[in-house]
Each structure stands twice: as C-alpha cells, then as structure tokens.
Design a protein around this motif. Structure first.
Motif, PDB file in Angstrom:
ATOM      1  N   LEU A   1       0.822  -1.208   0.000  1.00 12.91           N
ATOM      2  CA  LEU A   1       0.000   0.000   0.000  1.00 12.91           C
ATOM      3  C   LEU A   1       0.859   1.261   0.000  1.00 12.91           C
ATOM      4  O   LEU A   1       1.920   1.298   0.621  1.00 12.91           O
ATOM      5  CB  LEU A   1      -0.911   0.004   1.235  1.00 12.91           C
ATOM      6  N   PRO A   2       0.400   2.317  -0.674  1.00 13.59           N
ATOM      7  CA  PRO A   2       1.140   3.578  -0.689  1.00 13.59           C
ATOM      8  C   PRO A   2       1.210   4.212   0.690  1.00 13.59           C
ATOM      9  O   PRO A   2       0.304   4.038   1.525  1.00 13.59           O
ATOM     10  CB  PRO A   2       0.323   4.445  -1.653  1.00 13.59           C
ATOM     11  N   HIS A   3       2.271   4.950   0.930  1.00  8.61           N
ATOM     12  CA  HIS A   3       2.439   5.686   2.179  1.00  8.61           C
ATOM     13  C   HIS A   3       1.249   6.623   2.386  1.00  8.61           C
ATOM     14  O   HIS A   3       0.786   7.278   1.458  1.00  8.61           O
ATOM     15  CB  HIS A   3       3.744   6.495   2.119  1.00  8.61           C
ATOM     16  N   GLY A   4       0.703   6.635   3.603  1.00 10.48           N
ATOM     17  CA  GLY A   4      -0.425   7.501   3.918  1.00 10.48           C
ATOM     18  C   GLY A   4      -1.785   6.861   3.732  1.00 10.48           C
ATOM     19  O   GLY A   4      -2.800   7.482   4.026  1.00 10.48           O
ATOM     20  N   THR A   5      -1.829   5.626   3.252  1.00  8.66           N
ATOM     21  CA  THR A   5      -3.107   4.927   3.056  1.00  8.66           C
ATOM     22  C   THR A   5      -3.813   4.718   4.394  1.00  8.66           C
ATOM     23  O   THR A   5      -3.179   4.414   5.403  1.00  8.66           O
ATOM     24  CB  THR A   5      -2.867   3.556   2.389  1.00  8.66           C
TER      25      THR A   5
ATOM     26  N   GLY B   1       4.054   3.756   7.607  1.00  8.91           N
ATOM     27  CA  GLY B   1       3.505   5.064   7.276  1.00  8.91           C
ATOM     28  C   GLY B   1       2.037   5.031   6.931  1.00  8.91           C
ATOM     29  O   GLY B   1       1.546   5.875   6.171  1.00  8.91           O
ATOM     30  N   LEU B   2       1.307   4.082   7.491  1.00 15.63           N
ATOM     31  CA  LEU B   2      -0.116   3.937   7.209  1.00 15.63           C
ATOM     32  C   LEU B   2      -0.943   4.359   8.419  1.00 15.63           C
ATOM     33  O   LEU B   2      -0.508   4.206   9.568  1.00 15.63           O
ATOM     34  CB  LEU B   2      -0.446   2.482   6.849  1.00 15.63           C
ATOM     35  N   ARG B   3      -2.143   4.826   8.154  1.00 14.95           N
ATOM     36  CA  ARG B   3      -3.088   5.159   9.216  1.00 14.95           C
ATOM     37  C   ARG B   3      -4.017   3.964   9.409  1.00 14.95           C
ATOM     38  O   ARG B   3      -4.601   3.473   8.429  1.00 14.95           O
ATOM     39  CB  ARG B   3      -3.902   6.392   8.824  1.00 14.95           C
TER      40      ARG B   3
ATOM     41  N   ALA C   1     -12.731   7.668   4.155  1.00 17.60           N
ATOM     42  CA  ALA C   1     -11.826   7.722   2.999  1.00 17.60           C
ATOM     43  C   ALA C   1     -10.738   6.668   3.107  1.00 17.60           C
ATOM     44  O   ALA C   1      -9.565   6.914   2.809  1.00 17.60           O
ATOM     45  CB  ALA C   1     -11.203   9.116   2.881  1.00 17.60           C
ATOM     46  N   ALA C   2     -11.134   5.472   3.553  1.00 21.42           N
ATOM     47  CA  ALA C   2     -10.192   4.355   3.680  1.00 21.42           C
ATOM     48  C   ALA C   2     -10.085   3.620   2.352  1.00 21.42           C
ATOM     49  O   ALA C   2     -11.080   3.439   1.646  1.00 21.42           O
ATOM     50  CB  ALA C   2     -10.644   3.390   4.774  1.00 21.42           C
ATOM     51  N   ASP C   3      -8.888   3.194   2.032  1.00 17.62           N
ATOM     52  CA  ASP C   3      -8.646   2.488   0.774  1.00 17.62           C
ATOM     53  C   ASP C   3      -8.693   0.973   0.933  1.00 17.62           C
ATOM     54  O   ASP C   3      -8.829   0.241  -0.055  1.00 17.62           O
ATOM     55  CB  ASP C   3      -7.281   2.887   0.215  1.00 17.62           C
ATOM     56  N   VAL C   4      -8.565   0.495   2.168  1.00 18.72           N
ATOM     57  CA  VAL C   4      -8.458  -0.942   2.410  1.00 18.72           C
ATOM     58  C   VAL C   4      -9.201  -1.300   3.694  1.00 18.72           C
ATOM     59  O   VAL C   4      -9.130  -0.569   4.691  1.00 18.72           O
ATOM     60  CB  VAL C   4      -6.979  -1.379   2.542  1.00 18.72           C
ATOM     61  N   VAL C   5      -9.919  -2.424   3.660  1.00 17.55           N
ATOM     62  CA  VAL C   5     -10.516  -3.013   4.858  1.00 17.55           C
ATOM     63  C   VAL C   5      -9.932  -4.406   5.021  1.00 17.55           C
ATOM     64  O   VAL C   5      -9.991  -5.223   4.092  1.00 17.55           O
ATOM     65  CB  VAL C   5     -12.053  -3.096   4.763  1.00 17.55           C
ATOM     66  N   LEU C   6      -9.358  -4.675   6.177  1.00 13.44           N
ATOM     67  CA  LEU C   6      -8.751  -5.974   6.448  1.00 13.44           C
ATOM     68  C   LEU C   6      -9.757  -6.895   7.120  1.00 13.44           C
ATOM     69  O   LEU C   6     -10.404  -6.520   8.106  1.00 13.44           O
ATOM     70  CB  LEU C   6      -7.526  -5.815   7.352  1.00 13.44           C
ATOM     71  N   LEU C   7      -9.884  -8.102   6.583  1.00 15.43           N
ATOM     72  CA  LEU C   7     -10.757  -9.139   7.149  1.00 15.43           C
ATOM     73  C   LEU C   7      -9.897 -10.254   7.723  1.00 15.43           C
ATOM     74  O   LEU C   7      -8.828 -10.563   7.196  1.00 15.43           O
ATOM     75  CB  LEU C   7     -11.690  -9.694   6.078  1.00 15.43           C
TER      76      LEU C   7
END
Length: 338
Positions: free
Chosen positions: A30-34, A61-63, A129-135
């Motif tokens: 994932l890009p930095h800041g995602t 570097g991810l939120r 504004a999340a780009d990814v959801v982890l399951l």
C-alpha cells in the motif's frame, strides 16, 4: 503482557511473528499515507488482526483504524460491540467506528448477516476515505468455504474459496491457521469474545467445522485443512484465467436493452462449456439475479437452451428473472415470456 516479557528476553512468540509477517506482506503493497481499517468483532481472529495491524501499520507510514459491526443478533450485542471497539482503541487503532445493522433474511441467516456486514464495512470505508478493509478469515475458514462449495455442487469459482484481495477488501490471514491467531491472542494478553453462534449446529458452517472436518482429518490424516486451502488457491488461478476469456466472449455474445439481456446462441455454441456457462452466468446477474441465489443448476438449465434445444419453455431463475430462447438468442429478464 506475555509479549512484553518475551520481548525483554529478546524473543517474540512464533504465533505473533507469523501473524505480523502475514499482515506486513499485505500492508507493504500500500502507498504511504493509506488509511486501513480492520473489521473487528472482538473474536479471536479479528482481535489478533487488530493487534498486529496496530503494530505494523505505523511502521509503514499507514493510518490504521477499525470498524465494529453490531449485527443485533444477540441481546447484549451493543455491549459486545462497544467492548470490541474499546479493545481496538487500547491497541492504538484510531478512528474506531461501531456500526449497527439490520440483518434481513435473504439467502438464509449466514448470507444475510454477511451481506449486512459488508455493506456496513464499505460505508465506513467511504466515510473515513479508507482504501483498504482488512478481514480476519484464516486458512481454516478457507477450508470450510471450499467444503461448503463442494457440498453445493458449485463450480471452480466457488471452490476457489475467498480471494486474498477483492476491491477494497484484503484477507492477510488466509494462509494462517486459526490455532495461530488463538496463540497470538494468548501470547499478547488479549481476551477475545467467543461468539456462541460459532458453536450452534443450526449453521451449516459450524457443522462443517465441528463435524465434517474432524472426520476428514481422522480418515485422511492431518493436513486436510491445509490441502483444501491450497486447492482453493490453485482453482482460483484457473478460474481467474477462465473468467478473463469469458469476459472477452461476453463482449461479443451479450447485448442489453432496458431490462433484458440477450445472449447470442451462435456465438456461444462453439465455445467450451467452461466459457459458455460463465457468459450465461454473467447474463443472469446483469438481468437481476443475485449471485448468492444463482446456482450451478440454474446455469445448466439455461445452457441447455443453447446446447440441447428442443423447443422447451422458459427457465425460471432467482429474483423473478426468466430465460427463454427466441430467434437465435437466449433472452433473460423479468418479463421475457410475453
């Protein structure tokens, strides 16, 4: 916590290490800041995922935040959801949202709860504004999914199980055993919630977990879960390739007019069955059938309108869709027999 004790000794528990490695591999793409959200119920698998993500995401570097879905299926569900949310905050995830949903009845209780949960996760991702959801699906969940597909007589796509990534959803634990997430929670001093539905035999998946898989392990020896999950991966690669080929054929074979979808018989006749059935399934979905209700039997009946045409009448499909052969086309829609 035990993890802190082991760190002081210069040793990290193997279960924590394996869980972190799996999540790190997913997050590293994932890009930095995602912004990444963990879908957390407070159960063993999702709590382990929340803890590992809270540790790994900032290093990349991810939120990282979390979403807790309250299905409202138990009297104390609001308290359970609030407890899970507080655990996520304690781990360092922020923001943490709790979303209450209404579970319908379409497709049975398991499918209805899953549909409501995924809708809530997508809405939360949009809001933040999340780009990814982890399951937190594990290798054991994957094996159960394969067996469920096998029991339904489904095709390769269903037997391919759950994909590691689809849209905004990611499943970093698909190659991690359930025993590892449980051990990671214990080693980290976490206290997961145990969902009583996971032991209720009225649910098909529970029967597969507690009755079918143990019998297979006893009869065939250990390693059945791993073998089923590996089979899912192999079938997924095959299914992906066939889907691409079918998409190309669909561009030529399918046409759309208002509520109808037309499949040209002449184009489909010479295609292999694996391609033809995929195109017809796409046509049925575009005509209004839900994927969860559309079976291999339905598609076989529609395919017979192409390969075994004897003047038969229409085929009834889910959601009031019908398929009928007219003038060199298979026409699918809610009102195609008039």
């Amino acid at each position: 916590m035990e993890e802190l004790v082991e760190r002081r000794r210069g040793k990290l528990h193997p279960a924590i290490a394996r869980a972190r490695e799996a999540v790190r591999a997913t997050l590293a793409e994932l890009p930095h800041g995602t912004t990444v959200l963990v879908a957390c119920s407070g159960g063993t698998d999702s709590l382990a995922l929340a803890a590992v993500t809270a540790f790994e995401a900032p290093k990349l570097g991810l939120r990282a935040g979390a979403v807790v879905v309250d299905h409202g299926l138990q009297p104390d569900s609001a308290h359970i959801a609030a407890t899970a949310a507080e655990q996520c905050r304690t781990l360092g995830l922020e923001p943490v949202l709790v979303r209450a949903v209404e579970v319908g009845s379409d497709g049975g209780p398991e499918a209805a709860a899953r549909a409501a949960r995924y809708d809530a996760l997508r809405d939360a991702a949009d809001e933040l504004a999340a780009d990814v959801v982890l399951l937190a699906h594990t290798r054991d969940d994957q094996a159960e999914t394969v067996l469920l597909g096998l029991g339904r007589g489904s095709g390769a796509r269903s037997l391919a199980g759950m994909a590691p990534a689809v849209g905004l959803l990611r499943r970093p634990f698909l190659e991690v055993p359930r025993a590892t997430t449980a051990a990671a929670c214990i080693a980290s001093g976490l206290r997961p919630w145990h969902d009583p539905h996971n032991d209720d035999p009225q649910y098909t998946r529970v029967r597969v977990r507690h009755e079918v898989l143990p019998v297979l392990e006893e009869a065939l020896g250990p390693g059945v879960v791993e073998a089923l999950a590996r089979t899912a991966g192999l079938l997924r690669a095959d299914a992906d390739a066939l889907d691409l080929l079918a998409a190309d054929v669909a561009e030529t074979a399918l046409s759309r007019a208002e509520s109808e979808v037309r499949a040209e018989v002449g184009v489909l006749t010479d295609e292999p069955a694996a391609i033809r059935t995929r195109v017809l399934r796409q046509a049925a979905l575009e005509a209004g059938c839900r994927a969860t209700d559309l079976t291999a039997g339905h598609i076989a009946s529609v395919e017979a309108l192409v390969t075994d045409w004897r003047g038969q009448r229409w085929i009834d499909l889910p959601q009031g869709v019908r398929a009928i052969r007219k003038g060199g086309f298979i026409i699918l829609g809610p009102d195609v027999t008039g």
